[in-house]
Scaffold this motif. Sequence first.
Motif, mmCIF file in Angstrom:
data_model
loop_
_atom_site.group_PDB
_atom_site.id
_atom_site.type_symbol
_atom_site.label_atom_id
_atom_site.label_comp_id
_atom_site.label_asym_id
_atom_site.label_seq_id
_atom_site.Cartn_x
_atom_site.Cartn_y
_atom_site.Cartn_z
ATOM 1 N N GLY A 73 5.207 73.837 -12.992
ATOM 2 C CA GLY A 73 5.195 72.759 -13.207
ATOM 3 C C GLY A 73 3.821 71.870 -13.637
ATOM 4 N N GLN A 74 2.955 72.472 -13.808
ATOM 5 C CA GLN A 74 1.629 71.935 -14.043
ATOM 6 C C GLN A 74 1.221 72.300 -15.485
ATOM 7 O OE1 GLN A 74 -1.263 72.088 -10.854
ATOM 8 N NE2 GLN A 74 -1.886 69.896 -11.576
ATOM 9 N N ASP A 75 0.705 71.037 -16.228
ATOM 10 C CA ASP A 75 0.275 71.637 -17.571
ATOM 11 C C ASP A 75 -1.025 71.974 -17.610
ATOM 12 O OD1 ASP A 75 -0.944 71.611 -20.013
ATOM 13 O OD2 ASP A 75 -0.026 69.699 -20.884
ATOM 14 N N ILE A 76 -1.536 73.187 -17.736
ATOM 15 C CA ILE A 76 -2.764 73.731 -17.466
ATOM 16 C C ILE A 76 -3.880 72.909 -18.111
ATOM 17 C CG2 ILE A 76 -2.755 75.461 -19.177
ATOM 18 C CD1 ILE A 76 -4.137 75.995 -15.521
ATOM 19 N N HIS A 77 -3.575 72.399 -19.431
ATOM 20 C CA HIS A 77 -4.731 71.881 -19.960
ATOM 21 C C HIS A 77 -5.051 70.409 -19.519
ATOM 22 C CE1 HIS A 77 -3.724 75.179 -22.475
ATOM 23 N NE2 HIS A 77 -4.893 75.300 -22.628
ATOM 24 N N ARG A 78 -4.159 69.898 -18.501
ATOM 25 C CA ARG A 78 -4.380 68.522 -17.827
ATOM 26 C C ARG A 78 -4.871 68.803 -16.552
ATOM 27 N NH1 ARG A 78 -5.315 65.111 -20.574
ATOM 28 N NH2 ARG A 78 -4.769 63.695 -18.733
ATOM 29 N N VAL A 79 -5.304 69.738 -16.045
ATOM 30 C CA VAL A 79 -5.842 70.096 -14.850
ATOM 31 C C VAL A 79 -7.212 70.108 -14.947
ATOM 32 C CG1 VAL A 79 -6.050 72.129 -12.980
ATOM 33 C CG2 VAL A 79 -3.801 71.491 -13.952
ATOM 34 N N LYS A 80 -8.058 69.555 -14.039
ATOM 35 C CA LYS A 80 -9.398 69.611 -13.811
ATOM 36 C C LYS A 80 -10.078 70.998 -14.266
ATOM 37 C CE LYS A 80 -9.854 65.894 -10.698
ATOM 38 N NZ LYS A 80 -10.528 64.845 -11.004
ATOM 39 N N TYR A 81 -11.160 71.024 -15.077
ATOM 40 C CA TYR A 81 -11.736 72.260 -15.560
ATOM 41 C C TYR A 81 -12.040 73.019 -14.275
ATOM 42 C CZ TYR A 81 -12.010 69.609 -19.721
ATOM 43 O OH TYR A 81 -11.709 68.641 -20.903
ATOM 44 N N THR A 82 -12.650 72.560 -13.395
ATOM 45 C CA THR A 82 -13.181 73.178 -12.134
ATOM 46 C C THR A 82 -12.134 73.814 -11.279
ATOM 47 O OG1 THR A 82 -13.531 71.142 -10.944
ATOM 48 C CG2 THR A 82 -15.377 72.198 -12.201
ATOM 49 N N GLN A 83 -10.835 73.286 -11.498
ATOM 50 C CA GLN A 83 -9.652 73.771 -10.590
ATOM 51 C C GLN A 83 -8.487 74.509 -11.397
ATOM 52 O OE1 GLN A 83 -8.100 70.288 -8.429
ATOM 53 N NE2 GLN A 83 -10.102 69.731 -7.702
ATOM 54 N N ARG A 84 -8.920 74.859 -12.612
ATOM 55 C CA ARG A 84 -7.740 75.680 -13.423
ATOM 56 C C ARG A 84 -7.652 77.167 -12.673
ATOM 57 N NH1 ARG A 84 -8.664 73.572 -19.509
ATOM 58 N NH2 ARG A 84 -8.220 71.493 -19.046
#
Length: 166
Positions: A73-84
């Motif tokens: 349910g979460q777009d991986i490219h919209r997640v903070k870089y350090t939390q992917r």
Amino acid sequence: MNSAPYLHVKNLTKVHAQGRFSKHVIFQLQADFKMEGAGIVAIVGPNGAGKTTLFDLIAGQDMPTSGQVICHGQDIHRVKYTQRRHVVNHHRQPHHVRKYKWQLTPEFLLEPARNDTPRIHLYDEPDMTDGTSACSSTSFANSNRKAISSSSACTLQTPCIWTSSA
């Protein structure tokens, strides 16, 4: 309960072009699939087929030319870089070292990961003979390919995808 698929790769493309003024495509990857539930999936192909590139895109370690990767349910490219890594964990062999070009989106404009532990595990040609891998190995009949069996990190409760050269 989240009804979104565990993994939805939507019209994903990655194009590598060569040439400064007159560009021509030297590699193009296209993918479009869903994993509705947890399971173990193998991606097998020859060297250079795009297996690692696909994993880099799913894990948010590379930006697609177009399309989206929706992980639980979460777009991986919209997640903070350090939390992917809290959404997708890309397990690599130690000798697989790559440099990534990050988008210039400032970290504060990106959303936090919704989980503290990864929901998806990607194993890129895992070396399961050294005892350090999270998954144990078995072999297919009459084949040198390795299969992943369930373990603490790779169970039928979380998607687990692995690659192998054909």
